[in-house]
Design a protein around this motif. Structure first.
Motif, PDB file in Angstrom:
ATOM      1  N   ARG A  68      56.479  45.487  49.822  1.00  0.00           N
ATOM      2  CA  ARG A  68      57.643  45.942  49.046  1.00  0.00           C
ATOM      3  C   ARG A  68      58.266  47.187  49.648  1.00  0.00           C
ATOM      4  N   THR A  69      57.445  48.032  50.275  1.00  0.00           N
ATOM      5  CA  THR A  69      57.945  49.293  50.820  1.00  0.00           C
ATOM      6  C   THR A  69      57.857  49.356  52.343  1.00  0.00           C
ATOM      7  N   GLU A 363      50.872  39.391  61.400  1.00  0.00           N
ATOM      8  CA  GLU A 363      52.187  38.889  61.808  1.00  0.00           C
ATOM      9  C   GLU A 363      52.354  37.409  61.462  1.00  0.00           C
ATOM     10  N   VAL A 364      51.292  36.613  61.689  1.00  0.00           N
ATOM     11  CA  VAL A 364      51.354  35.191  61.338  1.00  0.00           C
ATOM     12  C   VAL A 364      51.559  35.028  59.833  1.00  0.00           C
ATOM     13  N   LEU A 365      50.769  35.754  59.049  1.00  0.00           N
ATOM     14  CA  LEU A 365      50.898  35.680  57.594  1.00  0.00           C
ATOM     15  C   LEU A 365      52.297  36.076  57.141  1.00  0.00           C
ATOM     16  N   ASP A 366      52.824  37.139  57.720  1.00  0.00           N
ATOM     17  CA  ASP A 366      54.128  37.620  57.285  1.00  0.00           C
ATOM     18  C   ASP A 366      55.233  36.662  57.680  1.00  0.00           C
ATOM     19  N   VAL A 379      51.548  30.191  50.043  1.00  0.00           N
ATOM     20  CA  VAL A 379      50.582  31.039  49.336  1.00  0.00           C
ATOM     21  C   VAL A 379      49.550  30.184  48.598  1.00  0.00           C
ATOM     22  N   ASN A 380      49.986  29.044  48.095  1.00  0.00           N
ATOM     23  CA  ASN A 380      49.089  28.202  47.294  1.00  0.00           C
ATOM     24  C   ASN A 380      48.017  27.473  48.097  1.00  0.00           C
ATOM     25  N   ILE A 381      48.078  27.516  49.437  1.00  0.00           N
ATOM     26  CA  ILE A 381      47.009  26.863  50.212  1.00  0.00           C
ATOM     27  C   ILE A 381      45.763  27.745  50.283  1.00  0.00           C
ATOM     28  N   ILE A 422      48.969  39.249  45.449  1.00  0.00           N
ATOM     29  CA  ILE A 422      50.127  38.623  44.823  1.00  0.00           C
ATOM     30  C   ILE A 422      50.405  39.262  43.467  1.00  0.00           C
ATOM     31  N   ASP A 423      51.668  39.110  43.005  1.00  0.00           N
ATOM     32  CA  ASP A 423      52.008  39.630  41.689  1.00  0.00           C
ATOM     33  C   ASP A 423      51.826  38.543  40.631  1.00  0.00           C
ATOM     34  N   ASP A 424      52.263  38.808  39.407  1.00  0.00           N
ATOM     35  CA  ASP A 424      52.049  37.857  38.311  1.00  0.00           C
ATOM     36  C   ASP A 424      52.791  36.545  38.519  1.00  0.00           C
ATOM     37  N   ASP A 425      53.824  36.562  39.376  1.00  0.00           N
ATOM     38  CA  ASP A 425      54.575  35.339  39.675  1.00  0.00           C
ATOM     39  C   ASP A 425      54.058  34.638  40.924  1.00  0.00           C
ATOM     40  N   GLY A 426      52.958  35.155  41.474  1.00  0.00           N
ATOM     41  CA  GLY A 426      52.398  34.546  42.663  1.00  0.00           C
ATOM     42  C   GLY A 426      53.083  34.951  43.955  1.00  0.00           C
ATOM     43  N   GLN A 427      53.976  35.926  43.899  1.00  0.00           N
ATOM     44  CA  GLN A 427      54.682  36.368  45.095  1.00  0.00           C
ATOM     45  C   GLN A 427      53.862  37.423  45.836  1.00  0.00           C
ATOM     46  N   PRO A 428      53.791  37.329  47.162  1.00  0.00           N
ATOM     47  CA  PRO A 428      53.004  38.311  47.933  1.00  0.00           C
ATOM     48  C   PRO A 428      53.573  39.721  47.826  1.00  0.00           C
ATOM     49  N   THR A 429      52.713  40.675  47.587  1.00  0.00           N
ATOM     50  CA  THR A 429      53.112  42.087  47.569  1.00  0.00           C
ATOM     51  C   THR A 429      52.470  42.880  48.703  1.00  0.00           C
ATOM     52  N   HIS A 430      51.344  42.387  49.233  1.00  0.00           N
ATOM     53  CA  HIS A 430      50.630  43.089  50.307  1.00  0.00           C
ATOM     54  C   HIS A 430      50.071  42.082  51.306  1.00  0.00           C
TER      55      HIS A 430
END
Length: 458
Positions: A68-69, A363-366, A379-381, A422-430
């Motif tokens: 996020r930052t 880098e691959v993950l991002d 993310v769901n895998i 991940i956050d509560d919506d399943g979105q990556p934060t870190h």
């Protein structure tokens, strides 16, 4: 160390602003010049001292970034090469999702090769093996029934007799020696089963001792009744002292025998020996595997070595393993990801020769997060901390249960994790990459890693 940190920063900037891959050599000196004062100060802080138990600081590789930052939460030896073990599977799966549609499937055609007349096939029934690792797998029960489906299709085609027999045909590039870095002692165990063009029933077979009878039936599998539990590289003989389930070195034989048995149960007479392939060919049945995304999710949750090897080979159909790896590295290089020093021998991570850096994995993950995560599909895998797959016991009952998704990797003196918070919506934060080699106490190390993540991410 500061030049490498600057290179990492230049990669982040190029990714963010979509700088062409060819601009990388020009940007490195600029980044070094602009950030030299700050990097020099960072170096003055002194070398990292590991607070993790039973492991030297030099064998700790950590990279955690707040997406996020853009802030780097923790960077320890991010540029250093480590043995990743099964974290390799996330690279394999990411590569496969870039080279095939998530909805793609393996297709194995069954062909009547020869003249069909008066209910007789004057020829062979040919299985055109394509490296599908899921045929008759216990992990995909809805796709089972391979042999019976073939028998029904043969009957429907009006064939009551086959003068030849059931054979498998495939490109020889699929049949290769075991990857370098796999240990001989691995080969007998279910986790050490090798990839073949024709894979069947997870390439496992149960051997009943002292009779040596095999289930499923595998003619030609020689079982010696004395000696240690082992199968040496390249050998088709197995030495056992007790009944056990082992890696099957002859899955092609098992597959053909299963089809032959199903045909005979259905009333189709089958010869004992193959005849020369001649005459017309007619496809009587096509077997479809589960989708790529279903296979990838299953192998990532369970850390399945066979299916990971199948996914690697799916990225370069009909090519050798080495050619598939070369394509894999070239693909990530073309996306602006630094592959300097990266060594990949296989798709599963069972090879001790594999070497990756925390930066490379991050880098691959991002890249996958940005480009290949519609509806959180990527993310769901990943297994979920404290809840599923190989992450079921990690961080369970803590504030991070359900908040970390990661691929694990472990072998002797290796413990690794790579994934996301991940956050509560399943979105990556870190972004999270933890690569630990050469420790002495795995249980203590895992507890310390849990504490570290709770301190940095709660």
């Amino acid at each position: 160390m500061w030049p490498l940190l600057a290179i990492r920063l230049s990669c982040v900037i190029m990714r963010k602003y979509k700088q062409p891959h060819g601009m990388r050599p020009l940007l490195y000196p600029l980044i070094l010049f602009l950030f030299l004062p700050f990097l020099t100060k960072a170096e003055e802080a002194g070398p990292y001292v590991s607070k993790l138990p039973s492991i030297p600081a030099k064998d700790v590789g950590i990279y955690i970034e707040d997406l996020r930052t853009g802030d780097v939460v923790l960077d320890v030896n991010g540029e250093k090469l480590f043995t990743p073990a099964s974290v390799t599977k996330l690279v394999t799966s990411s590569t496969a999702l870039n080279t095939s549609s998530p909805a793609a499937r393996f297709t194995t055609d069954i062909v009547a090769q020869g003249v069909i007349s008066g209910g007789t096939l004057d020829g062979n029934l040919v299985i055109k093996a394509c490296g599908d690792p899921t045929i008759e797998s216990k992990h995909f029960p809805k796709n089972k029934g391979f042999a019976d489906a073939i028998a029904a299709a043969v009957k429907k085609a009006g064939i009551e007799k086959i003068t030849g027999t059931v054979v498998a045909r495939y490109r020889q590039e699929y049949e290769q020696p075991t990857p370098d870095g796999w240990m001989d002692e691995d080969l007998i165990h279910p986790y050490g089963t090798e990839f073949h063009a024709a894979n069947y029933a997870d390439n496992l077979v149960s051997v009943l001792m002292p009779s040596g009878r095999t289930t499923p039936e595998t003619p030609g599998l020689v079982v010696n009744r004395t000696g240690r539990n082992r199968r040496q590289r390249g050998s088709k003989a197995v030495e056992l002292t007790s009944s056990m389930k082992i890696a099957n070195p002859l899955p092609e034989v098992t597959m053909c025998q299963a089809v032959k048995n199903a045909l005979e149960r259905a009333g189709v007479t089958v010869g004992k020996n193959p005849v020369a392939d001649s005459g017309p060919s007619k496809t009587v049945y096509s077997h479809k595997s589960p989708t790529m995304i279903e296979i990838i999710t299953s192998l990532m949750y369970r850390s399945d070595n066979l299916m990971a090897e199948g996914m690697l080979r799916s990225t370069a159909p009909g090519k050798t393993r080495q050619q598939a790896v070369s394509r894999e590295l070239d693909m990530w290089d073309s996306k602006g990801i630094d592959i300097t020093g990266i060594v990949i021998e296989d798709g599963s991570g069972l090879s001790r020769n594999n070497k990756m850096t925390p930066y490379f994995l991050a880098e691959v993950l991002d890249w996958m997060r940005i480009h290949k995560n519609p509806n959180n599909q990527y993310v769901n895998i990943f297994p979920v901390a404290g809840r599923s797959g190989t992450m079921r016991g990690f961080l369970k009952g803590t504030a991070l249960e359900g908040k970390i998704v990661a691929k694990t990797g472990s072998m002797r003196n290796v413990q690794c994790y790579a994934g996301f918070k991940i956050d509560d919506d399943g979105q990556p934060t870190h972004l999270i990459v933890l690569l630990l080699n050469n420790f002495s106490d795995r249980a203590a190390l895992k507890k310390a890693l849990e504490k570290l993540l709770l301190e940095k991410l709660s």
